[in-house]
Design a protein around this motif. Structure first.
Motif, PDB file in Angstrom:
ATOM      1  N   CYS A 138      33.111  47.540  42.503  1.00 29.20           N
ATOM      2  CA  CYS A 138      33.676  46.208  42.172  1.00 29.20           C
ATOM      3  C   CYS A 138      32.722  45.274  41.860  1.00 29.20           C
ATOM      4  O   CYS A 138      31.843  44.819  42.770  1.00 29.20           O
ATOM      5  N   ALA A 139      32.519  44.664  40.847  1.00 26.01           N
ATOM      6  CA  ALA A 139      31.377  43.524  40.276  1.00 26.01           C
ATOM      7  C   ALA A 139      31.668  42.272  41.198  1.00 26.01           C
ATOM      8  O   ALA A 139      30.499  41.960  41.384  1.00 26.01           O
ATOM      9  N   GLY A 140      32.792  41.882  41.374  1.00 27.53           N
ATOM     10  CA  GLY A 140      32.872  40.566  42.059  1.00 27.53           C
ATOM     11  C   GLY A 140      32.289  39.598  41.348  1.00 27.53           C
ATOM     12  O   GLY A 140      31.927  39.390  39.997  1.00 27.53           O
ATOM     13  N   THR A 141      32.306  38.366  42.032  1.00 27.93           N
ATOM     14  CA  THR A 141      31.655  37.065  41.517  1.00 27.93           C
ATOM     15  C   THR A 141      30.724  36.561  42.387  1.00 27.93           C
ATOM     16  O   THR A 141      30.943  36.351  43.183  1.00 27.93           O
ATOM     17  N   GLY A 142      29.373  36.528  41.536  1.00 30.15           N
ATOM     18  CA  GLY A 142      28.276  35.694  42.642  1.00 30.15           C
ATOM     19  C   GLY A 142      28.011  36.483  43.649  1.00 30.15           C
ATOM     20  O   GLY A 142      27.432  35.752  44.800  1.00 30.15           O
ATOM     21  N   GLY A 143      28.172  37.825  43.672  1.00 31.83           N
ATOM     22  CA  GLY A 143      27.932  38.425  44.809  1.00 31.83           C
ATOM     23  C   GLY A 143      28.974  38.703  46.027  1.00 31.83           C
ATOM     24  O   GLY A 143      29.054  39.165  47.064  1.00 31.83           O
ATOM     25  N   LEU A 144      30.206  37.871  45.661  1.00 35.71           N
ATOM     26  CA  LEU A 144      31.239  37.951  46.537  1.00 35.71           C
ATOM     27  C   LEU A 144      32.480  38.684  45.966  1.00 35.71           C
ATOM     28  O   LEU A 144      32.636  38.975  44.773  1.00 35.71           O
ATOM     29  N   PHE A 145      33.280  39.450  46.765  1.00 32.63           N
ATOM     30  CA  PHE A 145      34.391  40.097  46.519  1.00 32.63           C
ATOM     31  C   PHE A 145      35.199  39.377  45.690  1.00 32.63           C
ATOM     32  O   PHE A 145      35.652  38.234  45.926  1.00 32.63           O
ATOM     33  N   SER A 146      35.975  40.277  44.602  1.00 34.57           N
ATOM     34  CA  SER A 146      36.924  39.464  43.914  1.00 34.57           C
ATOM     35  C   SER A 146      38.223  40.280  43.789  1.00 34.57           C
ATOM     36  O   SER A 146      38.172  41.508  43.412  1.00 34.57           O
ATOM     37  N   LEU A 147      39.212  39.535  43.882  1.00 30.72           N
ATOM     38  CA  LEU A 147      40.525  40.101  44.074  1.00 30.72           C
ATOM     39  C   LEU A 147      40.804  41.095  42.943  1.00 30.72           C
ATOM     40  O   LEU A 147      41.359  42.020  43.042  1.00 30.72           O
ATOM     41  N   GLU A 148      40.591  40.477  41.682  1.00 29.84           N
ATOM     42  CA  GLU A 148      40.962  41.227  40.626  1.00 29.84           C
ATOM     43  C   GLU A 148      40.105  42.649  40.319  1.00 29.84           C
ATOM     44  O   GLU A 148      40.729  43.630  39.659  1.00 29.84           O
ATOM     45  N   ASP A 149      39.204  42.793  40.806  1.00 33.13           N
ATOM     46  CA  ASP A 149      38.310  43.903  40.913  1.00 33.13           C
ATOM     47  C   ASP A 149      38.908  44.847  41.903  1.00 33.13           C
ATOM     48  O   ASP A 149      38.716  46.145  41.426  1.00 33.13           O
ATOM     49  N   ILE A 150      39.270  44.472  42.831  1.00 32.56           N
ATOM     50  CA  ILE A 150      39.842  45.175  44.050  1.00 32.56           C
ATOM     51  C   ILE A 150      41.208  45.937  43.285  1.00 32.56           C
ATOM     52  O   ILE A 150      41.525  47.063  43.678  1.00 32.56           O
ATOM     53  N   LEU A 151      41.789  44.931  42.824  1.00 27.42           N
ATOM     54  CA  LEU A 151      43.207  45.224  42.195  1.00 27.42           C
ATOM     55  C   LEU A 151      42.905  46.411  40.984  1.00 27.42           C
ATOM     56  O   LEU A 151      43.742  47.382  41.166  1.00 27.42           O
ATOM     57  N   GLY A 152      41.966  46.458  40.229  1.00 30.27           N
ATOM     58  CA  GLY A 152      41.783  47.077  39.087  1.00 30.27           C
ATOM     59  C   GLY A 152      41.226  48.597  39.868  1.00 30.27           C
ATOM     60  O   GLY A 152      41.745  49.660  39.490  1.00 30.27           O
ATOM     61  N   ALA A 153      40.485  48.439  40.914  1.00 27.81           N
ATOM     62  CA  ALA A 153      40.197  49.780  41.589  1.00 27.81           C
ATOM     63  C   ALA A 153      41.579  50.258  42.141  1.00 27.81           C
ATOM     64  O   ALA A 153      41.763  51.671  42.339  1.00 27.81           O
ATOM     65  N   GLY A 154      42.398  49.506  42.643  1.00 27.73           N
ATOM     66  CA  GLY A 154      43.454  50.042  43.422  1.00 27.73           C
ATOM     67  C   GLY A 154      44.345  50.580  42.244  1.00 27.73           C
ATOM     68  O   GLY A 154      45.268  51.636  42.590  1.00 27.73           O
ATOM     69  N   PHE A 155      44.730  49.895  41.191  1.00 27.52           N
ATOM     70  CA  PHE A 155      45.465  50.872  39.886  1.00 27.52           C
ATOM     71  C   PHE A 155      44.820  52.197  39.730  1.00 27.52           C
ATOM     72  O   PHE A 155      45.430  53.019  39.379  1.00 27.52           O
ATOM     73  N   VAL A 156      43.464  52.482  39.639  1.00 25.54           N
ATOM     74  CA  VAL A 156      42.972  53.542  39.276  1.00 25.54           C
ATOM     75  C   VAL A 156      43.120  54.557  40.507  1.00 25.54           C
ATOM     76  O   VAL A 156      43.518  55.506  40.050  1.00 25.54           O
ATOM     77  N   LEU A 157      43.266  54.127  41.607  1.00 28.93           N
ATOM     78  CA  LEU A 157      43.353  54.951  42.901  1.00 28.93           C
ATOM     79  C   LEU A 157      44.804  55.325  42.771  1.00 28.93           C
ATOM     80  O   LEU A 157      45.259  56.608  43.003  1.00 28.93           O
ATOM     81  N   LEU A 158      45.814  54.508  42.594  1.00 29.94           N
ATOM     82  CA  LEU A 158      47.230  54.984  42.358  1.00 29.94           C
ATOM     83  C   LEU A 158      47.515  56.146  41.261  1.00 29.94           C
ATOM     84  O   LEU A 158      48.214  57.013  41.629  1.00 29.94           O
TER      85      LEU A 158
END
Ligand code: MLT
Length: 245
Positions: A138-158
């Motif tokens: 998850c690339a994140g933004t400025g070194g911080l966690f980004s919700l939309e990247d975790i969401l993308g990872a979640g859709f791939v996991l599902l």
């Protein structure tokens, strides 16, 4: 097949990586390749992107702080590339604040796939076909966690869970993947926004920033779950649908 959602490039060795910068770099790259671009070069530094594009006559795009880099012909909106290359070069050079660097840093994995909501199902299938551990980066933004990247990872996991066990009972079957805590969190987030992925993109800080910059149509486009049946690969140099092209 263990699946981990990770942000640490050192953890990628020996795994298949899927990189996400859902808003917007990986969504833009997936869109460009689906629309007919042959290669996309992800470049971390703007000056290096300019030099590469000038040397070969490639199409140049760049974003910093959510906006087009001054003097660049293109920014980082997927809609700029959805119409394909037309009569110009079919090779795109892209530099963005976080996403392009994250793709390059993932190169210790093999293969490195480019993920987004737009191609969640196809990239899940391609990752499973590799038959090795999967890292969702998850690339994140400025070194911080980004919700939309975790969401993308979640859709791939599902999708991975569904493809491993089409009958249901996800995660509980003996052949279900072992997931780390961030991967489990990602699944929960994807379930929360399953019926309305756009609401998930609106919820995060970067989504809100893009809305303020007038990029609502970009968010709508990036929320198009499984719009494309493609699994782009980063060769270490460029991203393509057909390595060796
Ligand atoms: C990034 O690389 O940080 C993003 O793609 C930013 C954006 O253009 O939305």
């Amino acid at each position: 097949i263990p699946v981990a959602a990770v942000c640490d490039p050192k953890a990628l060795l020996g795994t298949t990586a899927v990189v996400f910068d859902v808003l917007r770099a990986t969504s833009t790259i997936v869109t460009a390749l689906a629309a007919g671009y042959r290669r996309v070069y992800p470049v971390a530094q703007a000056s290096a992107a300019v030099a590469l594009a000038r040397r070969h006559g490639f199409v140049l795009s760049g974003e910093r702080g959510g906006e087009k880099i001054e003097g660049f012909p293109h920014g980082n909106s997927p809609l700029e590339f959805a119409g394909g290359p037309g009569t110009g070069s079919s090779v795109l050079v892209i530099t963005t604040s976080n996403g392009t660097g994250a793709i390059r840093r993932a190169a210790s994995a093999s293969p490195v796939l480019i993920g987004s909501l737009l191609n969640a199902r196809a990239v899940a299938r391609a990752a499973l076909e590799q038959g090795q551990d999967i890292s969702l980066v998850c690339a994140g933004t400025g070194g911080l966690f980004s919700l939309e990247d975790i969401l993308g990872a979640g859709f791939v996991l599902l999708e991975i869970l569904q493809q491993l066990n089409p009958g249901g009972g996800e995660g509980k079957s003996p052949e279900g993947p072992a997931m780390d805590d961030l991967a489990i969190t990602a699944c929960g987030l994807a379930r929360l926004y399953h019926n309305d992925p756009l609401a998930g993109l609106y919820a995060g800080q970067h989504g809100q920033r893009l809305l303020k910059l007038g990029r609502e149509e970009d968010l709508r486009w990036c929320a198009g779950l499984n719009r494309f049946d493609i699994a782009p690969v980063f060769t270490g140099e460029y991203i393509t649908l057909v390595p060796d092209n």
